[in-house]
Design an enzyme around this catalytic site. Structure first.
Site, PDB file in Angstrom:
ATOM      1  N   ARG A  89       0.810  -1.220   0.000  1.00 15.95           N
ATOM      2  CA  ARG A  89       0.000   0.000   0.000  1.00 15.95           C
ATOM      3  C   ARG A  89       0.840   1.265   0.000  1.00 15.95           C
ATOM      4  NH1 ARG A  89      -5.095  -2.386   2.240  1.00 15.95           N
ATOM      5  NH2 ARG A  89      -6.539  -0.758   2.692  1.00 15.95           N
ATOM      6  N   ARG A 123     -21.997  -1.141   2.571  1.00 16.93           N
ATOM      7  CA  ARG A 123     -21.401  -2.483   2.666  1.00 16.93           C
ATOM      8  C   ARG A 123     -21.734  -3.130   4.019  1.00 16.93           C
ATOM      9  NH1 ARG A 123     -15.243  -3.215   1.134  1.00 16.93           N
ATOM     10  NH2 ARG A 123     -14.887  -1.524   2.598  1.00 16.93           N
ATOM     11  N   ARG A 156     -18.409  -2.815   8.867  1.00 19.60           N
ATOM     12  CA  ARG A 156     -17.009  -2.667   9.278  1.00 19.60           C
ATOM     13  C   ARG A 156     -16.827  -1.373  10.050  1.00 19.60           C
ATOM     14  NH1 ARG A 156     -12.959  -4.043   4.338  1.00 19.60           N
ATOM     15  NH2 ARG A 156     -11.902  -2.266   5.302  1.00 19.60           N
ATOM     16  N   ARG A 167      -9.190   7.114   4.422  1.00 19.73           N
ATOM     17  CA  ARG A 167      -8.712   5.975   3.624  1.00 19.73           C
ATOM     18  C   ARG A 167      -8.531   6.370   2.161  1.00 19.73           C
ATOM     19  NH1 ARG A 167     -13.353   2.109   4.916  1.00 19.73           N
ATOM     20  NH2 ARG A 167     -12.236   0.387   3.968  1.00 19.73           N
TER      21      ARG A 167
HETATM   22  P1  AMP Z   1      -8.603  -3.377   3.889  1.00 21.56           P
HETATM   23  O1  AMP Z   1      -9.549  -4.452   4.306  1.00 21.56           O
HETATM   24  O2  AMP Z   1      -7.622  -3.833   2.871  1.00 21.56           O
HETATM   25  O3  AMP Z   1      -9.320  -2.109   3.504  1.00 21.56           O
HETATM   26  O4  AMP Z   1      -7.745  -3.027   5.191  1.00 21.56           O
HETATM   27  C1  AMP Z   1      -8.354  -2.539   6.372  1.00 21.56           C
HETATM   28  C2  AMP Z   1      -7.344  -1.757   7.188  1.00 21.56           C
HETATM   29  O5  AMP Z   1      -6.267  -2.629   7.583  1.00 21.56           O
HETATM   30  C3  AMP Z   1      -6.673  -0.591   6.477  1.00 21.56           C
HETATM   31  O6  AMP Z   1      -7.467   0.600   6.462  1.00 21.56           O
HETATM   32  C4  AMP Z   1      -5.409  -0.445   7.310  1.00 21.56           C
HETATM   33  O7  AMP Z   1      -5.682   0.153   8.573  1.00 21.56           O
HETATM   34  C5  AMP Z   1      -5.031  -1.920   7.582  1.00 21.56           C
HETATM   35  N1  AMP Z   1      -4.195  -2.447   6.480  1.00 21.56           N
HETATM   36  C6  AMP Z   1      -4.523  -3.437   5.611  1.00 21.56           C
HETATM   37  N2  AMP Z   1      -3.522  -3.646   4.732  1.00 21.56           N
HETATM   38  C7  AMP Z   1      -2.540  -2.774   5.056  1.00 21.56           C
HETATM   39  C8  AMP Z   1      -1.252  -2.485   4.527  1.00 21.56           C
HETATM   40  N3  AMP Z   1      -0.755  -3.144   3.470  1.00 21.56           N
HETATM   41  N4  AMP Z   1      -0.525  -1.496   5.112  1.00 21.56           N
HETATM   42  C9  AMP Z   1      -0.994  -0.830   6.185  1.00 21.56           C
HETATM   43  N5  AMP Z   1      -2.200  -1.031   6.727  1.00 21.56           N
HETATM   44  C10 AMP Z   1      -2.972  -1.999   6.184  1.00 21.56           C
END
Ligand code: AMP
Length: 225
Positions: A89, A123, A156, A167
């Site tokens: 990311r 969602r 969520r 985000r």
């Molecule tokens: P996601 O389900 O991919 O939207 O991830 C949910 C949350 O997990 C994100 O908003 C971050 O807080 C954390 N997260 C997930 N993947 C990463 C990553 N590669 N780097 C940093 N934080 C992450």
């Protein structure tokens, strides 16, 4: 052996598309966000470490993220390959990843920010099987319940207006440059994420040179019989 990364803004369908591809090709689906959410739900030490950062929509620190990815990938239960979702990311995570692993392609799901709001704020997720629903165009058969296991669906913690704004900003500031790094290596395919999930999946497969999904091939065969 197939090794893919899937990227896209919040709500672009990374989880859904990864699961479809993984189920059909026997790939392991690795979602860093799911791993963190599991830890939060199960009140682990890691969960306590990441909960507030996640709820605020910010990124978890690179050291922790990299160690989660490294340990997940060293389990090596991915005989046919993996699809990794939500990682890398930012630039340091990308450099770490490219130093350690070869990948075949990066799938980018393209969705305008205006559509992101509509999807994310509607969602709902099954806390047990992780299936995502959308109250507008993919609602569960029984309101509030998972079609697969009957569990009560939840929102969520980071699917709020405030966290979504953070985000999205983080995505454009930190994750857009990752795409540039991958593009230089010519790994990237970009797919329009607005159509229905099955159409998006078909497009991903066509662009990756994969055969159509087994289900759609069966339907095609039945139609032409
Ligand atoms: P996601 O389900 O991919 O939207 O991830 C949910 C949350 O997990 C994100 O908003 C971050 O807080 C954390 N997260 C997930 N993947 C990463 C990553 N590669 N780097 C940093 N934080 C992450």
């Amino acid at each position: 052996m197939r090794k893919y990364v899937i990227m896209g803004v919040q709500g672009s369908g990374k989880g859904t598309q990864s699961q479809l591809l993984a189920a059909d090709l026997d790939l392991v689906h690795i979602s860093v966000g799911d791993i963190f959410r599991w830890n939060v739900q199960n009140h682990t030490k890691m969960g306590a470490q990441v909960r507030r950062v996640m709820a605020a929509g910010e990124l978890v620190g690179d050291d922790l993220v990299e160690s989660v990815v490294r340990s997940r990938l060293t389990e090596h239960d991915w005989n046919f390959g993996f699809i990794i979702d939500g990682f890398p990311r930012n630039r340091p995570q990308t450099e770490f990843f490219l130093e350690s692993y070869d990948i075949d392609a990066v799938i980018v799901l393209d969705l305008p920010d205006s559509e992101v709001r509509r999807r994310v704020l509607n969602r709902r997720v099954c806390p047990t099987c992780g299936i995502n629903y959308n109250l507008i165009d993919s609602s569960p058969k029984v309101a509030g319940q998972c079609d697969s296991c009957g569990m009560q669906l939840v929102t969520r913690e980071d699917d709020t207006e405030e966290a979504l704004a953070v985000r999205l900003r983080t995505y454009h500031d930190k994750t857009d440059p990752v795409l540039e790094l991958f593009r230089r290596k010519e790994y990237v395919i970009t797919v329009d994420a607005r159509p229905a999930p099955e159409a998006v999946q078909a497009e991903i497969r066509a662009r990756l040179g994969l055969p159509p999904a087994k289900d759609s091939a069966d339907a095609e065969e039945a139609r032409s019989a």
